[in-house]
Every structure is written in structure tokens, then in C-alpha cells.
Design an enzyme around this catalytic site. Sequence first.
Site, PDB file in Angstrom:
ATOM      1  N   ASN A 152      73.940  29.716  57.597  1.00  0.00           N
ATOM      2  CA  ASN A 152      74.029  29.620  56.136  1.00  0.00           C
ATOM      3  C   ASN A 152      72.707  29.178  55.519  1.00  0.00           C
ATOM      4  O   ASN A 152      72.440  29.436  54.336  1.00  0.00           O
ATOM      5  CB  ASN A 152      75.115  28.614  55.736  1.00  0.00           C
ATOM      6  CG  ASN A 152      76.492  29.245  55.750  1.00  0.00           C
ATOM      7  OD1 ASN A 152      76.627  30.471  55.748  1.00  0.00           O
ATOM      8  ND2 ASN A 152      77.518  28.416  55.766  1.00  0.00           N
ATOM      9  N   GLU A 179      71.809  29.637  69.717  1.00  0.00           N
ATOM     10  CA  GLU A 179      72.314  30.247  68.487  1.00  0.00           C
ATOM     11  C   GLU A 179      73.126  31.484  68.858  1.00  0.00           C
ATOM     12  O   GLU A 179      72.617  32.395  69.519  1.00  0.00           O
ATOM     13  CB  GLU A 179      71.124  30.623  67.577  1.00  0.00           C
ATOM     14  CG  GLU A 179      71.470  31.489  66.382  1.00  0.00           C
ATOM     15  CD  GLU A 179      72.558  30.897  65.494  1.00  0.00           C
ATOM     16  OE1 GLU A 179      72.372  29.790  64.977  1.00  0.00           O
ATOM     17  OE2 GLU A 179      73.618  31.562  65.335  1.00  0.00           O
ATOM     18  N   GLY A 215      68.526  25.029  46.517  1.00  0.00           N
ATOM     19  CA  GLY A 215      68.510  23.843  45.651  1.00  0.00           C
ATOM     20  C   GLY A 215      68.550  22.585  46.507  1.00  0.00           C
ATOM     21  O   GLY A 215      69.446  22.429  47.337  1.00  0.00           O
ATOM     22  N   ARG A 252      81.937  21.437  40.721  1.00  0.00           N
ATOM     23  CA  ARG A 252      82.293  22.799  41.125  1.00  0.00           C
ATOM     24  C   ARG A 252      83.803  23.008  41.193  1.00  0.00           C
ATOM     25  O   ARG A 252      84.305  24.071  40.837  1.00  0.00           O
ATOM     26  CB  ARG A 252      81.699  23.090  42.493  1.00  0.00           C
ATOM     27  CG  ARG A 252      80.220  23.266  42.414  1.00  0.00           C
ATOM     28  CD  ARG A 252      79.620  23.456  43.770  1.00  0.00           C
ATOM     29  NE  ARG A 252      78.241  23.869  43.602  1.00  0.00           N
ATOM     30  CZ  ARG A 252      77.416  24.079  44.598  1.00  0.00           C
ATOM     31  NH1 ARG A 252      77.818  23.913  45.841  1.00  0.00           N
ATOM     32  NH2 ARG A 252      76.193  24.465  44.380  1.00  0.00           N
TER      33      ARG A 252
HETATM   34  C1  FAD Z   1      75.136  31.340  50.148  1.00  0.00           C
HETATM   35  C2  FAD Z   1      74.950  29.842  50.251  1.00  0.00           C
HETATM   36  C3  FAD Z   1      74.101  29.196  49.370  1.00  0.00           C
HETATM   37  C4  FAD Z   1      73.921  27.809  49.466  1.00  0.00           C
HETATM   38  N1  FAD Z   1      73.033  27.198  48.626  1.00  0.00           N
HETATM   39  C5  FAD Z   1      72.815  25.859  48.758  1.00  0.00           C
HETATM   40  C6  FAD Z   1      71.839  25.215  47.961  1.00  0.00           C
HETATM   41  O1  FAD Z   1      71.147  25.837  47.157  1.00  0.00           O
HETATM   42  N2  FAD Z   1      71.682  23.880  48.110  1.00  0.00           N
HETATM   43  C7  FAD Z   1      72.409  23.139  49.013  1.00  0.00           C
HETATM   44  O2  FAD Z   1      72.202  21.929  49.106  1.00  0.00           O
HETATM   45  N3  FAD Z   1      73.323  23.754  49.793  1.00  0.00           N
HETATM   46  C8  FAD Z   1      73.534  25.075  49.697  1.00  0.00           C
HETATM   47  N4  FAD Z   1      74.453  25.687  50.507  1.00  0.00           N
HETATM   48  C9  FAD Z   1      75.040  24.914  51.597  1.00  0.00           C
HETATM   49  C10 FAD Z   1      73.999  24.775  52.710  1.00  0.00           C
HETATM   50  O3  FAD Z   1      73.149  25.892  52.705  1.00  0.00           O
HETATM   51  C11 FAD Z   1      74.667  24.656  54.068  1.00  0.00           C
HETATM   52  O4  FAD Z   1      75.556  23.579  54.045  1.00  0.00           O
HETATM   53  C12 FAD Z   1      73.592  24.440  55.144  1.00  0.00           C
HETATM   54  O5  FAD Z   1      72.714  25.533  55.192  1.00  0.00           O
HETATM   55  C13 FAD Z   1      74.248  24.236  56.493  1.00  0.00           C
HETATM   56  O6  FAD Z   1      73.212  24.075  57.428  1.00  0.00           O
HETATM   57  P1  FAD Z   1      73.575  23.735  58.910  1.00  0.00           P
HETATM   58  O7  FAD Z   1      72.282  23.639  59.624  1.00  0.00           O
HETATM   59  O8  FAD Z   1      74.504  22.598  58.971  1.00  0.00           O
HETATM   60  O9  FAD Z   1      74.410  25.015  59.394  1.00  0.00           O
HETATM   61  P2  FAD Z   1      74.006  26.561  59.374  1.00  0.00           P
HETATM   62  O10 FAD Z   1      72.773  26.810  58.611  1.00  0.00           O
HETATM   63  O11 FAD Z   1      75.207  27.341  59.000  1.00  0.00           O
HETATM   64  O12 FAD Z   1      73.635  26.815  60.905  1.00  0.00           O
HETATM   65  C14 FAD Z   1      74.606  26.655  61.910  1.00  0.00           C
HETATM   66  C15 FAD Z   1      74.319  27.668  62.999  1.00  0.00           C
HETATM   67  O13 FAD Z   1      75.119  27.340  64.148  1.00  0.00           O
HETATM   68  C16 FAD Z   1      75.497  28.555  64.764  1.00  0.00           C
HETATM   69  N5  FAD Z   1      76.668  28.323  65.617  1.00  0.00           N
HETATM   70  C17 FAD Z   1      77.924  27.983  65.232  1.00  0.00           C
HETATM   71  N6  FAD Z   1      78.739  27.896  66.304  1.00  0.00           N
HETATM   72  C18 FAD Z   1      77.980  28.188  67.386  1.00  0.00           C
HETATM   73  C19 FAD Z   1      78.259  28.285  68.776  1.00  0.00           C
HETATM   74  N7  FAD Z   1      79.487  28.110  69.276  1.00  0.00           N
HETATM   75  N8  FAD Z   1      77.248  28.597  69.623  1.00  0.00           N
HETATM   76  C20 FAD Z   1      75.988  28.817  69.152  1.00  0.00           C
HETATM   77  N9  FAD Z   1      75.681  28.762  67.824  1.00  0.00           N
HETATM   78  C21 FAD Z   1      76.661  28.440  66.962  1.00  0.00           C
HETATM   79  C22 FAD Z   1      75.791  29.459  63.574  1.00  0.00           C
HETATM   80  O14 FAD Z   1      75.749  30.816  63.953  1.00  0.00           O
HETATM   81  C23 FAD Z   1      74.684  29.089  62.604  1.00  0.00           C
HETATM   82  O15 FAD Z   1      73.561  29.916  62.726  1.00  0.00           O
HETATM   83  C24 FAD Z   1      74.646  27.062  50.434  1.00  0.00           C
HETATM   84  C25 FAD Z   1      75.512  27.718  51.309  1.00  0.00           C
HETATM   85  C26 FAD Z   1      75.663  29.103  51.225  1.00  0.00           C
HETATM   86  C27 FAD Z   1      76.586  29.791  52.175  1.00  0.00           C
END
Ligand code: FAD
Length: 486
Positions: A66, A58, A73, A313
Site C-alpha cells: 500500500n 515480499e 500525506g 473520515r
Molecule cells: C491508496 C492508499 C492511499 C493512502 N494514502 C495515505 C496517505 O496519504 N497518508 C497516510 O498516512 N496513509 C495513507 N494510506 C495508508 C498507508 O499508506 C498505509 O497504512 C501504509 O502504506 C502501510 O504500510 P506498511 O508498511 O505497514 O504496509 P504495506 O505498505 O501494505 O506493505 C506490506 C507488504 O507486506 C507484504 N506481505 C503481506 N503478507 C505477506 C506475506 N505473508 N509474505 C510476504 N509478504 C507479505 C504485502 O504484499 C505488502 O507489500 C493510504 C493507503 C492506501 C491504500
Amino acid sequence: MSCSPEYTDEGEGYITMTRKLPTTWDEKIDVVIVGSGFAGLAAAAEAAGAGAEVVILEKMRRYGGNSLIAGGGYCAWDSKLHLRQKLSLGEDSWERHKADTLKGGDYFNIPELVEVMVKGARDGLDLLIDNGAVFRETLPRPGGHSAHRSHQADVGAGRRLSEPLKTLAQSRGATIRLNTRVTWIWRKDADGPVMGVETAAGGKTTQIMVRRALVLASGGFARDVEMRMAFNPALGPEYNCTNHPGATGEMIRYAQSVGADALHLEFIQLFPCAEPEKGALDSFAVHPYSGPGFGIFYVNRHGKRFVNEMDRRDAVSNAQIASGEKPTYAILSRRIFDKLAVSAEEIEKGIARGRLIEADTIGGLAEKLGIPAGSLQESVHSHNSSIKERKDPDFGKPMTENMVPLEEGPFYAIAQWPAIHYCMGGLRIDAKARVIDIWGKPIPRLYAAGEVCGGVQGANRLGGNAIPECIVFGRIAGINAAGESE
Ligand SMILES: Cc1cc2nc3c(=O)[nH]c(=O)nc-3n(C[C@H](O)[C@H](O)[C@H](O)COP(=O)(O)OP(=O)(O)OC[C@H]3O[C@@H](n4cnc5c(N)ncnc54)[C@H](O)[C@@H]3O)c2cc1C
């Protein structure tokens, strides 16, 4: 070793654009996962549960991306809580969830992937519940969904769902390395497997070989203005963004460098109800999005409705931008907050922070907002009639018996304005979460899950569909990554 990509003719006669493979490896790990959000943690929990040695890399100084700040939700047609049945909120099924998701995505979604998500959403939710996630006693129906199915995490939202997953993954032996940025993906050649990654941490470069597989769970690129504008030039730096600062697209680029296909990168979503000045999607910005199914409606600065609040949206965001006057307001009452299971304490906090405007009468609310009282009263009256008559002649909103007319105070307003929120596009995967190359073949030992992927949500994501995508495909990626031979 050169740090910039170059052409080589190494590797069984193929010419590939790549950097030369390291001659030695600093470490060897069974399953390496990039990213510690929902997708990465779900993958880690499953891979570690299957007996693999698992390390999550990370780049940020705290875990969660995110996912940690998500509104919490989670859409699924059912769970072991059976909230829909308990609260008498009608019928639902995975087939219906699939149909809504495809329609909401303008049918750009890959149907097979959507089916995997909606079918797996219930088990994914139960996994969270079994591991301590707490949900509110409510079940909203956000825009574009034809049924009440958005399970809402309790106060703390994203953290409420991330912590149980993190604890589960760590209890099974997975570890998280913070402040560790992945700076390259190593692949043997155009037909060969992924071999490992390069990382940068504390000024040191490390080459890590993967024994079984690499899982990309690095999230979307909504904060990456250059990449955003490369695919959707209209979304420039003038827009606010709801995402954490690390939501940048380098992992998609590294994956493309070793042959991965990507799709739908131009489909980038605005969240219509963000806090207007900085674009935060705080807990108060969740209510306007989850509340229309219970009777919340929106007005502009003239006190007039301007959109079907149950629309998608993109439609709601576009209607706001077209109005040209920031902000717009979500209007609701205490009774609607009750339907959303929002406590008096939370309401008090919102008022203290200036995020909730409260008044005993609609006229008093209009005065506090500085909008014409007569037209707000008229909008309330007309919306109340639409609820009673089950017909919205102005905007065609589907009116239901679950909507509460605004007849008794206190009344509330929440200011809102669109901000860049979510990337529908990303790496192409198949139903096994394998990353697919530009020729349509899986890249050996490379998996991806979550927002880094494209194809599940189509041209537009429905609210509450991202978290199930992360959990469902994260679990699949973790199981399959651990199942690779050493
Ligand atoms: C404010 C907000 C509210 C939301 N609310 C909802 C909701 O209520 N319901 C819903 O369904 N969706 C919601 N979404 C969307 C959803 O939360 C995200 O799509 C989801 O959390 C993404 O999860 P992920 O594991 O794919 O990525 P993330 O949770 O973004 O995790 C990816 C991680 O990878 C790391 N990373 C990236 N590049 C590198 C690299 N080169 N080297 C090492 N680490 C790296 C990042 O730093 C990050 O920590 C919301 C999004 C936001 C921003």
C-alpha cells in the site's frame, strides 16, 4: 512435515498450538523483515545501518504494498522544511498532534504509542527529505486535525516516499526478495523466542532461521474479505477497496498462532473520497480529502452540502452512505488548486481522464454534473458567506482565514464515494515495537511496525497519520531487531 497446525507438548512442558519445528534450516539471516512497504523499508534501513544482515521477504512481484500507492500525506508538527511557518499557517506542536490523534481515535488509542509516533514524526520526515523525498509547497489540514500539518509528497506520492527509503535500505546492504510468501512463523515454545519463518517461492519451501530477530511489517488486511467480515460483518464484498491486492491478514494469524495478542481488528476505515466506480484512491482523490482546510466543500446529487467537510473520515463516509445517492462531489476552484500546489499540467491530466470536471461558471459546472444549477449556486453562495463570517450554521465546520471563497473560475468538481481503506487494528506492540503476547509479555525476538499493528490509531485514523506510524515504528523495530544478540 505437517502443514496444518497441531498440538504438541514439545518445549519445556508447555502445550502450544503449533507446527513441529523444522529439524534443519535452509538459511540463517540476522534480521528477517516481512513486507516491503514504509514500515519494512524503514526497519531495513535502520537494521542494516546498525550492521545487521537484513533480508526483506515480499510476496508480491513488486515491492511497496500500500505504501507505493499511498497519497503521500505525512502529518508532523514540523520538519526541516518549516512549511507551516513559511506559509503562515498558524501554530502546532507534538502535544496538539497527540491530542487530535487520541480524540480522532475515540480514545481507544494507547496513549504511549501515540506519543512515540507524534514525537518521532518530525525526525522520520526529515529522514525522507534527507534522502530525496520531494514535498509540495503546501500544508493542508485534513479532517480531524486542529492544525495544518499534512506534508504532501509531490506527484507520484507514495512512490516518492518509498523509493528514497528503498534506496537507503539497499545502499546499507539490505536485500528484497520478491515473489516470496511467508507461510509460517516458528517459535520455540510458549516462553521461548521466535526462531524463524517458512517461505514459499517458485514452488519451493524454505526454512529460514533468524539469528537476531523477525520484524513483521506486512500491512493491513482490507482486501481480505473473509477476515474483514469476521470482525466487522457489515464490510462485505459489495464495498470497493483502495488497497493493493496483497493486503491480506495471514501474518496476523500466524503471529496469533505463536501467542501474539491483537486488538481493534473490528475498526476498519472507509476513505470518503475514493473514485466512485472502482474505489481507487488516485491522485485526484487526494485533493478532496486534503483541500477542505483551504475551502473545498462537498455536495450531493441535489447540489446541497450534507456534512462538515472537516469532520473525520468515518463521519463523512457515513453521511455519504446515508445520502443513498452515489456519487457526491467535491467542489473547488483554480485558486484552491493553487493553495494545494497542484500544477496546470496535473489539472489538464485530470480533465483528460474525466476525473476533473471543469467549467467557467458554477451554473456551467452544475450542467456538466447533471445537478440543479440553482441549488449548487445557492450552496456556493452560502459557503462563501460562511467563510467570510467565520461561521457554518448548517454543519458547524470550523471556518478559517485559510479558506478561499469560490468567487472566480474556473471551477472544478471531483466525484467521490467511500471505499474500504485502512485497518486500525492489528498486533499489539509496545513502545519498543516488541510484539506482545496474550499474557502481556513481549515475545522474544519478534517485532512489528506499520499497519499490521493495532493500538496507535484507535477506533478511527486521522488522514496522514499512517505513514508517520510506519516510519517511526519501523525505525524503532529495525534498531531493536539489530540490537538483539546473535
Ligand atoms: C491508496 C492508499 C492511499 C493512502 N494514502 C495515505 C496517505 O496519504 N497518508 C497516510 O498516512 N496513509 C495513507 N494510506 C495508508 C498507508 O499508506 C498505509 O497504512 C501504509 O502504506 C502501510 O504500510 P506498511 O508498511 O505497514 O504496509 P504495506 O505498505 O501494505 O506493505 C506490506 C507488504 O507486506 C507484504 N506481505 C503481506 N503478507 C505477506 C506475506 N505473508 N509474505 C510476504 N509478504 C507479505 C504485502 O504484499 C505488502 O507489500 C493510504 C493507503 C492506501 C491504500
